[in-house]
Enzyme design. Sequence first.
Site, PDB file in Angstrom:
ATOM      1  N   GLU A  38       7.897   1.584   3.971  1.00 41.65           N
ATOM      2  CA  GLU A  38       7.721   0.612   5.327  1.00 41.65           C
ATOM      3  C   GLU A  38       7.809  -0.728   5.138  1.00 41.65           C
ATOM      4  O   GLU A  38       7.613  -1.286   4.127  1.00 41.65           O
ATOM      5  CB  GLU A  38       6.195   0.978   5.510  1.00 41.65           C
ATOM      6  CG  GLU A  38       5.877   0.203   6.694  1.00 41.65           C
ATOM      7  CD  GLU A  38       4.304   0.514   7.134  1.00 41.65           C
ATOM      8  OE1 GLU A  38       3.576   0.501   6.135  1.00 41.65           O
ATOM      9  OE2 GLU A  38       4.095   0.686   8.436  1.00 41.65           O
ATOM     10  N   HIS A  80       0.852  -1.006   0.063  1.00 41.43           N
ATOM     11  CA  HIS A  80       0.062  -0.175   0.060  1.00 41.43           C
ATOM     12  C   HIS A  80       0.871   1.229   0.079  1.00 41.43           C
ATOM     13  O   HIS A  80       1.937   1.065   0.109  1.00 41.43           O
ATOM     14  CB  HIS A  80      -1.016   0.172   1.327  1.00 41.43           C
ATOM     15  CG  HIS A  80      -0.222   0.071   2.501  1.00 41.43           C
ATOM     16  ND1 HIS A  80       0.166  -1.045   3.242  1.00 41.43           N
ATOM     17  CD2 HIS A  80       0.501   1.048   3.272  1.00 41.43           C
ATOM     18  CE1 HIS A  80       0.858  -0.545   4.505  1.00 41.43           C
ATOM     19  NE2 HIS A  80       0.875   0.812   4.540  1.00 41.43           N
ATOM     20  N   HIS A  87       1.483  -0.401  14.837  1.00 42.84           N
ATOM     21  CA  HIS A  87       0.564   0.651  14.550  1.00 42.84           C
ATOM     22  C   HIS A  87      -0.863   0.394  15.217  1.00 42.84           C
ATOM     23  O   HIS A  87      -1.193  -0.812  15.417  1.00 42.84           O
ATOM     24  CB  HIS A  87       0.018   0.897  13.182  1.00 42.84           C
ATOM     25  CG  HIS A  87       0.919   1.363  12.412  1.00 42.84           C
ATOM     26  ND1 HIS A  87       2.021   2.398  12.425  1.00 42.84           N
ATOM     27  CD2 HIS A  87       1.340   0.881  11.182  1.00 42.84           C
ATOM     28  CE1 HIS A  87       2.734   2.634  11.672  1.00 42.84           C
ATOM     29  NE2 HIS A  87       2.445   1.570  10.655  1.00 42.84           N
ATOM     30  N   HIS A 126      -5.674  -1.978   4.497  1.00 44.73           N
ATOM     31  CA  HIS A 126      -5.458  -0.921   3.407  1.00 44.73           C
ATOM     32  C   HIS A 126      -4.685  -1.161   2.260  1.00 44.73           C
ATOM     33  O   HIS A 126      -3.865  -1.997   2.273  1.00 44.73           O
ATOM     34  CB  HIS A 126      -4.955   0.412   4.001  1.00 44.73           C
ATOM     35  CG  HIS A 126      -3.686   0.241   4.885  1.00 44.73           C
ATOM     36  ND1 HIS A 126      -3.073  -0.923   4.942  1.00 44.73           N
ATOM     37  CD2 HIS A 126      -2.793   1.288   5.188  1.00 44.73           C
ATOM     38  CE1 HIS A 126      -1.938  -0.694   5.838  1.00 44.73           C
ATOM     39  NE2 HIS A 126      -1.669   0.611   5.724  1.00 44.73           N
ATOM     40  N   HIS A 184       4.504   7.315   2.287  1.00 42.44           N
ATOM     41  CA  HIS A 184       5.497   5.963   2.306  1.00 42.44           C
ATOM     42  C   HIS A 184       4.774   5.178   1.378  1.00 42.44           C
ATOM     43  O   HIS A 184       3.706   5.116   1.186  1.00 42.44           O
ATOM     44  CB  HIS A 184       5.869   5.436   3.646  1.00 42.44           C
ATOM     45  CG  HIS A 184       4.625   4.743   4.153  1.00 42.44           C
ATOM     46  ND1 HIS A 184       3.871   5.491   5.060  1.00 42.44           N
ATOM     47  CD2 HIS A 184       4.333   3.561   4.210  1.00 42.44           C
ATOM     48  CE1 HIS A 184       2.954   4.608   5.415  1.00 42.44           C
ATOM     49  NE2 HIS A 184       2.993   3.486   4.790  1.00 42.44           N
ATOM     50  N   TYR A 221       9.380   2.081   9.878  1.00 41.34           N
ATOM     51  CA  TYR A 221       9.419   3.253   8.917  1.00 41.34           C
ATOM     52  C   TYR A 221      10.871   3.462   8.572  1.00 41.34           C
ATOM     53  O   TYR A 221      11.750   3.885   9.586  1.00 41.34           O
ATOM     54  CB  TYR A 221       8.637   4.566   9.147  1.00 41.34           C
ATOM     55  CG  TYR A 221       7.262   4.567   9.039  1.00 41.34           C
ATOM     56  CD1 TYR A 221       6.496   3.999   8.293  1.00 41.34           C
ATOM     57  CD2 TYR A 221       6.606   5.107  10.084  1.00 41.34           C
ATOM     58  CE1 TYR A 221       5.187   3.861   7.909  1.00 41.34           C
ATOM     59  CE2 TYR A 221       4.924   5.247   9.927  1.00 41.34           C
ATOM     60  CZ  TYR A 221       4.378   4.569   8.890  1.00 41.34           C
ATOM     61  OH  TYR A 221       3.035   4.525   8.901  1.00 41.34           O
TER      62      TYR A 221
END
Lengths: 117, 310
Positions: free
Chosen positions: B267, B154, B248, B201, B216, B257
């Site tokens: 990431e 993503h 997260h 996501h 990112h 990151y």
Amino acid sequence: MKFAVTIEDTGERYDCADEESLLSGMVRLGRRGIPAGCCGGGCGVCKIEVTAGEFEARVMSRQHVSVVDQAQGRVLACRVYPRSDISLRVVGKMHKCLARTAVPSPRLPSLDAEVDE
Amino acid sequence: MAMTGVLRPGHAQVRVLNLEESVRFYRDVLGLVETGRDAQGRVYFKCWDERDHSSYVIREADSAGLDFFAFKVLDKATLEKLDADLQAYGLKTERIPAGEMLATGERVRFELPSGHLMELYAEKTAVGNGLGVVNPAPWGREREHGIGPVRLDHALLYGPNVAEVQKIFTEVLGFYLVERVLTPDGENNAAIWLSCSHKVHDIAFAEYPEKGKLHHCSFLMETWEQVLRAGDIMSMNKVAVDIGPTRHGVTRGCTIYAWDPSGNRFETFMGGYQPYPDNTEPLTWTFDNFGQGLDYPQRKLHETFLTVVT
């Protein structure tokens, strides 16, 4: 070989070897508020103005450092390596951070206090 | 679940300041597989387990950042329909001919109100993952080279008009909202996580005053151990690390990151959960809990997350 770097804004001095960037030397000061950013010349947060001294600059984003900027010594600290003693001033986002922490003062509890700088 | 319409992130094209230094980084440190170079000087990579020709393309430029981000759609009929739907919605689209990128069919390009160029395409040459399709081994030598992520997972993009971007993705492109962070007044979304699949996501956006910024591109790791190994490899190679390894709160993904040699953040990611489009109530984070959303164990809203983009 090591050179002396003076931050004019605060009067602080640090040693910086010729194979390390002005930013990594600055970060070693251990000072909160030094925005180290991407360390690759891309994001622009570590912009400084070299007011005296020789340096070697590696490629950095033109979005943040114009040709005129670079000719006048306004460069990104993460991409600049000292070749003599250096005097510099901080500009942009870094200036705000340094100015905020230059005089020790009690930090008020606020959203700001939760931010890890 | 039926997968139709927009399938997944397909490719990202990213600007780097020094091409060969970046090739060494992406090939030998991140461990992507170099799959080609074109007449424009672009270098094409894929992750080891991706079957299509390429997912990450770099070109040398005088600034860092994202040129465009593309999604693969099911087939050419879907591409035609989505192009028509985008135009009917009021967006201008442009056709990029097949072959403009190596091994890639015709692309439909449009600009989001956040300033990002998005693309849709239906065709990219399948080159395989090197393991064959009959009695394949579970992994090969390429997984062990460098960090070795599985796929481009993503991207998180920063720009203005996130509410309008959300409408385009949910009303035209068939995405659904999985999670969001509210603005401090609770009235709007400061950041949104959108899925076209049952990944947590496929793309995310955060409200930011400047247009077209890259926060990112994310690469999927198989396990938490692999994320920690990625951290070891970053340190061995003096890669500039931003945050992590940590987890997260938003998406529950485990993460590091870090920055490529030009300051483009990437990431190494694993985990999360499996949402479905009938989860009509997105998970919602209030702004005062953004720190937990970003870094759940440390509960810190790292300043670099909000301010360092290319």
